[in-house]
Design an enzyme around this catalytic site. Sequence first.
Site: not given
Ligand code: COA
Length: 328
Positions: A112, A252, A282
Site C-alpha cells: 500500500c 492511504h 482500500n
Molecule cells: N462482517 C461481519 N462480521 C465480521 C466481518 C464482516 N465483514 N469481519 C469480521 N467479522 C466479525 C468477526 O468474525 C468477529 O466476530 P466474533 O466476535 O464473533 O469472533 C467480529 O466481527 C469482530 O471482529 P474483529 O476482527 O475483532 O473486528 P475489528 O473491530 O478488529 O475490525 C477490521 C476488523 C478488519 C475492520 C479492522 O481490524 C481493520 O480495519 N484493520 C485494519 C485492516 C487494514 O486496513 N488492512 C490493510 C492495511 S494496508
Amino acid sequence: MKSVKIIGTGSYAPSKIVTNSDLSKIVDTNDEWISSRTGIRERRITTGEDTSVLSTKAALEAIKNANIDPLDIDLIVVGTASPDKFIPSTACLVQAEIGAENATCFDISAACTGFIYALNIGTQFIKTGQCKTALVIGAEVLSKIVDWSDRSTCVLFGDGAGAAILQSSHDENGILSIYTGSDGRNAAEFLGCSAVPVRNPFIKSAEKQESLVTMNGKDIFRFGTKIIPKCIEEVFKEQDCTIEDIKYIVPHQANMRIIDSAAKRLEIDSDKFYMNLDRYGNTSAASIPLALNEMARNGLLHRGDKIILVGFGGGLTFGAALIEWMID
Ligand code: COA
C-alpha cells in the site's frame, strides 16, 4: 541537485460498483458492520481489465493533463502488489501501450506504500539528473488475490490506479521532502500474499499453495494509527513549515477509524484528511494517487497549496511526501 514538481495526475477505476449489500450475498456480512468498522460503502471491481490496463488509463489522463508527449517520459515506475505477470513488468506493459519508447521501466513491491516509494524513486532519478520526466503509478487488481470466502478481508479491498507525471524544474521545487521506511520483522503475519512455492525436478513437490491475501486486522490497525503521525512528523524535519500550513493530508485509504485515531494523535481535525474510501475501499498502492487526482479534478488544489501524502501497508512499509502544488 535539481528540483522536481508534479505537472499532471490521472486515475482510473473499473466501472463495476460492488456495494456492501452486494457482498452480503457472497459472505456473512452486512452494510452496517462494514461501514461502521471501516467507513467503506462500495468499491470498484474489475470485470476483466488487469493492472496494466488500469495503469495505462490512469497514465493517459496524467499525460494529457501534463500536456507532454509520451516520448518525453524517460522513467516509468509502477508500485503494485498485483501485477498482470511476473515478467514483463507492469511498467513495460504500460510503456508499450502509451508509446513511451524512451523510458526505463520497472515495478516496485511496497504494497500500500507503493505510490510513495515510486514517487520517491522518480524524484531521486530526476534530482540526480538521471532523467527529466517520470511517470509514477500506483495500481492494483486486488480482487484477483483477495480470498472471497474470508469476510474479514474481502470487504476491505477494491481495484484502481492512479498516476502522476514528475518533471525536473529550474525554479520551482514541488516535492519538498519525502520520508520512507520499512520493518520486515514478522511482517507476513500482519499482511501477506504468497507467490509460487519452490518447485523443481530435484526436490519433492511442495504442497499446492494458493496466492491469497491474509491479514491480521488488529495488528495492522494498531500499526496504521501509530505510523501515520510518525511519517507526518518526519517530513517536517528540516522544513520551515508545520502542520498548520498544510491544506490537505491525502492518506492511504485503509480505514476511517485509523484516520480518526491518527488525527487525534496529531491533535488535528479529521477533516484535514481527504477521504474517498467510502466509494473505493482500500485500493492499496492506487489509493493515494486515486484520491489526489480526484482532488485535482474537483478543483480542490491550487498553486502554492502544501499537502502531505502518507501511506503504510504490507512489508511492513510506510512513508510520506510533503508537496507544494505547482499546477495552476
Ligand atoms: N462482517 C461481519 N462480521 C465480521 C466481518 C464482516 N465483514 N469481519 C469480521 N467479522 C466479525 C468477526 O468474525 C468477529 O466476530 P466474533 O466476535 O464473533 O469472533 C467480529 O466481527 C469482530 O471482529 P474483529 O476482527 O475483532 O473486528 P475489528 O473491530 O478488529 O475490525 C477490521 C476488523 C478488519 C475492520 C479492522 O481490524 C481493520 O480495519 N484493520 C485494519 C485492516 C487494514 O486496513 N488492512 C490493510 C492495511 S494496508
